[in-house]
Design an enzyme around this catalytic site. Structure first.
Site, PDB file in Angstrom:
ATOM      1  N   SER A  35       0.862  -1.222  -0.045  1.00 36.13           N
ATOM      2  CA  SER A  35       0.058   0.066  -0.135  1.00 36.13           C
ATOM      3  C   SER A  35       0.857   1.158   0.156  1.00 36.13           C
ATOM      4  O   SER A  35       2.209   1.109   0.277  1.00 36.13           O
ATOM      5  CB  SER A  35      -0.783  -0.053   1.284  1.00 36.13           C
ATOM      6  OG  SER A  35      -1.291   1.171   1.591  1.00 36.13           O
ATOM      7  N   TYR A  53      -3.776  -0.075   9.833  1.00 36.11           N
ATOM      8  CA  TYR A  53      -3.524  -0.514   8.286  1.00 36.11           C
ATOM      9  C   TYR A  53      -2.009  -0.242   7.899  1.00 36.11           C
ATOM     10  O   TYR A  53      -1.358  -1.163   7.371  1.00 36.11           O
ATOM     11  CB  TYR A  53      -4.619   0.219   7.496  1.00 36.11           C
ATOM     12  CG  TYR A  53      -4.295  -0.183   5.960  1.00 36.11           C
ATOM     13  CD1 TYR A  53      -4.910  -1.295   5.614  1.00 36.11           C
ATOM     14  CD2 TYR A  53      -3.972   0.901   5.170  1.00 36.11           C
ATOM     15  CE1 TYR A  53      -5.202  -1.537   4.178  1.00 36.11           C
ATOM     16  CE2 TYR A  53      -4.029   0.504   3.755  1.00 36.11           C
ATOM     17  CZ  TYR A  53      -4.855  -0.697   3.303  1.00 36.11           C
ATOM     18  OH  TYR A  53      -4.443  -1.144   2.002  1.00 36.11           O
TER      19      TYR A  53
HETATM   20  P1  NAP Z   1     -11.830  -5.012  -1.192  1.00 34.10           P
HETATM   21  O1  NAP Z   1     -12.605  -4.420  -2.391  1.00 34.10           O
HETATM   22  O2  NAP Z   1     -12.195  -4.755   0.274  1.00 34.10           O
HETATM   23  O3  NAP Z   1     -11.500  -6.820  -1.203  1.00 34.10           O
HETATM   24  C1  NAP Z   1     -10.953  -7.276  -0.229  1.00 34.10           C
HETATM   25  C2  NAP Z   1     -11.144  -8.995  -0.372  1.00 34.10           C
HETATM   26  O4  NAP Z   1     -10.451  -9.574   0.606  1.00 34.10           O
HETATM   27  C3  NAP Z   1     -12.606  -9.448  -0.511  1.00 34.10           C
HETATM   28  O5  NAP Z   1     -12.848 -10.444  -1.499  1.00 34.10           O
HETATM   29  C4  NAP Z   1     -12.940  -9.939   1.047  1.00 34.10           C
HETATM   30  O6  NAP Z   1     -13.787 -10.844   0.962  1.00 34.10           O
HETATM   31  C5  NAP Z   1     -11.437 -10.708   1.222  1.00 34.10           C
HETATM   32  N1  NAP Z   1     -11.181 -10.695   2.571  1.00 34.10           N
HETATM   33  C6  NAP Z   1     -11.125  -9.818   3.770  1.00 34.10           C
HETATM   34  N2  NAP Z   1     -10.652 -10.275   4.836  1.00 34.10           N
HETATM   35  C7  NAP Z   1     -10.487 -11.505   4.428  1.00 34.10           C
HETATM   36  C8  NAP Z   1     -10.223 -12.714   5.248  1.00 34.10           C
HETATM   37  N3  NAP Z   1     -10.001 -12.494   6.721  1.00 34.10           N
HETATM   38  N4  NAP Z   1      -9.911 -13.976   4.657  1.00 34.10           N
HETATM   39  C9  NAP Z   1      -9.902 -14.187   3.548  1.00 34.10           C
HETATM   40  N5  NAP Z   1     -10.382 -12.988   2.869  1.00 34.10           N
HETATM   41  C10 NAP Z   1     -10.590 -11.680   3.168  1.00 34.10           C
HETATM   42  O7  NAP Z   1     -10.482  -4.560  -1.265  1.00 34.10           O
HETATM   43  P2  NAP Z   1      -9.651  -4.151  -2.392  1.00 34.10           P
HETATM   44  O8  NAP Z   1      -9.671  -2.472  -2.359  1.00 34.10           O
HETATM   45  O9  NAP Z   1      -9.694  -4.746  -3.456  1.00 34.10           O
HETATM   46  O10 NAP Z   1      -8.179  -4.288  -1.878  1.00 34.10           O
HETATM   47  C11 NAP Z   1      -7.428  -5.499  -2.094  1.00 34.10           C
HETATM   48  C12 NAP Z   1      -6.179  -5.501  -1.354  1.00 34.10           C
HETATM   49  O11 NAP Z   1      -5.365  -4.377  -1.949  1.00 34.10           O
HETATM   50  C13 NAP Z   1      -6.182  -5.367   0.300  1.00 34.10           C
HETATM   51  O12 NAP Z   1      -5.153  -5.804   0.828  1.00 34.10           O
HETATM   52  C14 NAP Z   1      -6.058  -3.663   0.353  1.00 34.10           C
HETATM   53  O13 NAP Z   1      -5.427  -3.245   1.446  1.00 34.10           O
HETATM   54  C15 NAP Z   1      -4.922  -3.777  -0.743  1.00 34.10           C
HETATM   55  N6  NAP Z   1      -5.097  -1.968  -1.239  1.00 34.10           N
HETATM   56  C16 NAP Z   1      -5.966  -1.453  -1.588  1.00 34.10           C
HETATM   57  C17 NAP Z   1      -6.079  -0.100  -2.202  1.00 34.10           C
HETATM   58  C18 NAP Z   1      -7.266   0.466  -2.656  1.00 34.10           C
HETATM   59  O14 NAP Z   1      -6.928   1.795  -2.985  1.00 34.10           O
HETATM   60  N7  NAP Z   1      -8.240  -0.061  -2.968  1.00 34.10           N
HETATM   61  C19 NAP Z   1      -4.747   0.376  -2.319  1.00 34.10           C
HETATM   62  C20 NAP Z   1      -3.743  -0.102  -1.846  1.00 34.10           C
HETATM   63  C21 NAP Z   1      -3.713  -1.597  -1.399  1.00 34.10           C
HETATM   64  P3  NAP Z   1     -14.662 -11.088   2.496  1.00 34.10           P
HETATM   65  O15 NAP Z   1     -15.061  -9.926   3.111  1.00 34.10           O
HETATM   66  O16 NAP Z   1     -15.785 -12.557   2.094  1.00 34.10           O
HETATM   67  O17 NAP Z   1     -13.749 -12.037   3.220  1.00 34.10           O
HETATM   68  C1  GCO Z   2      -6.921   4.922   3.037  1.00 33.97           C
HETATM   69  C2  GCO Z   2      -7.052   4.137   1.931  1.00 33.97           C
HETATM   70  C3  GCO Z   2      -5.826   3.506   1.698  1.00 33.97           C
HETATM   71  C4  GCO Z   2      -5.672   2.749   0.508  1.00 33.97           C
HETATM   72  C5  GCO Z   2      -4.453   2.158  -0.265  1.00 33.97           C
HETATM   73  C6  GCO Z   2      -3.534   3.266  -0.473  1.00 33.97           C
HETATM   74  O1  GCO Z   2      -8.023   5.043   3.931  1.00 33.97           O
HETATM   75  O2  GCO Z   2      -6.108   5.906   3.076  1.00 33.97           O
HETATM   76  O3  GCO Z   2      -7.979   3.215   2.090  1.00 33.97           O
HETATM   77  O4  GCO Z   2      -5.006   3.187   2.844  1.00 33.97           O
HETATM   78  O5  GCO Z   2      -6.608   1.950   0.489  1.00 33.97           O
HETATM   79  O6  GCO Z   2      -3.915   1.354   0.877  1.00 33.97           O
HETATM   80  O7  GCO Z   2      -2.231   2.622  -1.203  1.00 33.97           O
END
Ligand code: NAP
Ligand code: GCO
Length: 308
Positions: free
Chosen positions: A189, A202
């Site tokens: 992240s 986080y």
């Molecule tokens: P999301 O839309 O909230 O999807 C998260 C997924 O993880 C869902 O399929 C959820 O399904 C699953 N999950 C959550 N808790 C779990 C558990 N305990 N065991 C197994 N599965 C679990 O998130 P996203 O935005 O696609 O993000 C995916 C990853 O990228 C995360 O690690 C997030 O921190 C990271 N990320 C996101 C962003 C962003 O801007 N969106 C940026 C940087 C990093 P269930 O709820 O059914 O478990």
């Molecule tokens: C926040 C966001 C972030 C992003 C992501 C950034 O509240 O600042 O949710 O943490 O999801 O991880 O890279």
């Protein structure tokens, strides 16, 4: 030709007698690596991005970033397994893969449950084959000011976002060692590098995940296992939907405008932006990339911010 030669250590390109003598002291894998003759570059050849025949487990890949990455790995030839923790999400994921025409094995499995993860990995091994590629994508965020956050909430975030990748990696590494290769990609992240209000747990977890990445690379690199991270910038998914909600007057959420201003690309990322980086880090094309975090952030980390 001279410049190509300068790029590689002598033993790699000079097929002389002394080179072959050196080969003899190396392991079979190292010897294989050294058979490539860099004096004859094939200018039409592509690095190998194919994942044909590989087995990939993408955690939390029912929707969002995980689904996009799984779709891309499938497109490159990999067989896909995914998991999530809620039955409704599992069904949603299975429907999404069916619609995309991607054969998949979906598991109801919480990444924090070590026994359940071990059973899932054993089932994948028995049905698809042992895991070649693990993407630790499952994650949650809780946006709570630190002084109001219960330790239990903090622990849950760290448990899913940091201990989960440890548990899943631990479960697949023995199979990767047996196979003689493996790729682990940890979804990090911006918060692996930066802090901000309300995301202490986080940031602590994602900062830790960056170091877990480097440690897996350090500990298992000699088994031909590469562990790298992808650090997405701000990506439009359900996790970030509250940060993009329109205001009652129809204007942008202030955080939405803040992110656009902080990003040289002047937009939020999409899950599709992560597909190419994931295929690269899952493929042979990245075999000498280890312990690296590839930030896919439209330039956020490079940018001082817009001048007032
Ligand atoms: P999301 O839309 O909230 O999807 C998260 C997924 O993880 C869902 O399929 C959820 O399904 C699953 N999950 C959550 N808790 C779990 C558990 N305990 N065991 C197994 N599965 C679990 O998130 P996203 O935005 O696609 O993000 C995916 C990853 O990228 C995360 O690690 C997030 O921190 C990271 N990320 C996101 C962003 C962003 O801007 N969106 C940026 C940087 C990093 P269930 O709820 O059914 O478990
Ligand atoms: C926040 C966001 C972030 C992003 C992501 C950034 O509240 O600042 O949710 O943490 O999801 O991880 O890279």
């Amino acid at each position: 030709m001279t410049s190509i030669r300068r790029c590689y250590p002598a033993v790699r390109y000079a097929p002389t007698d002394s080179t072959f003598a050196f080969h003899a002291t190396l392991s079979p894998r190292q010897q294989t690596d050294l058979t490539h003759d860099y004096t004859k570059p094939n200018l039409t050849a592509m690095p190998n991005f194919s994942l044909e025949g590989k087995v990939a487990l993408v955690t939390g890949a029912a929707y969002g970033i995980g689904l996009a990455i799984a779709k891309a790995l499938a497109g490159a030839g990999a067989k896909i397994a995914f998991n999530c923790s809620r039955p409704t999400t599992l069904q949603r994921g299975l429907d999404a893969y069916r619609e995309l025409g991607i054969p998949v094995r979906g598991y109801l499995c919480d990444v924090t449950d070590e026994k359940a993860v071990a059973e899932m990995v054993a089932d994948i091994e028995a049905t698809l084959g042992s895991v070649d590629i693990l993407v630790n994508n499952a994650g949650i965020i809780k946006r709570i000011p630190m002084e109001e956050m219960a330790a239990e909430d903090f622990r849950r975030v760290v448990d899913i976002d940091l201990v989960g990748p440890f548990i899943c990696s631990k479960a697949v590494i023995p199979g990767m060692i047996r196979k003689g290769h493996g790729k682990i990609i940890n979804i990090c992240s911006m918060m692996s590098e930066l802090g901000r209000e309300t995301v202490s747990a986080y940031a602590a977890a994602k900062g830790g995940l960056k170091m877990l990445t480097r440690n897996i690379a350090s500990e298992y690199g000699h088994y031909n296992i590469q562990c790298n991270g992808i650090g997405p910038g701000y990506i439009a998914t359900e996790q970030t939907a509250p940060l993009r909600e329109r205001q009652p007057d129809g204007s942008r959420h202030p955080f939405d405008s803040f992110i656009i201003a902080k990003t040289p690309a002047e937009r939020w990322g999409t899950p599709a932006d992560l597909e190419g980086p994931a295929v690269f880090l899952a493929s042979e094309a990245s075999d000498f990339v280890n312990g690296h975090i590839l930030y896919v952030d439209g330039g956020i980390l490079a940018y001082i911010g817009k001048q007032p």
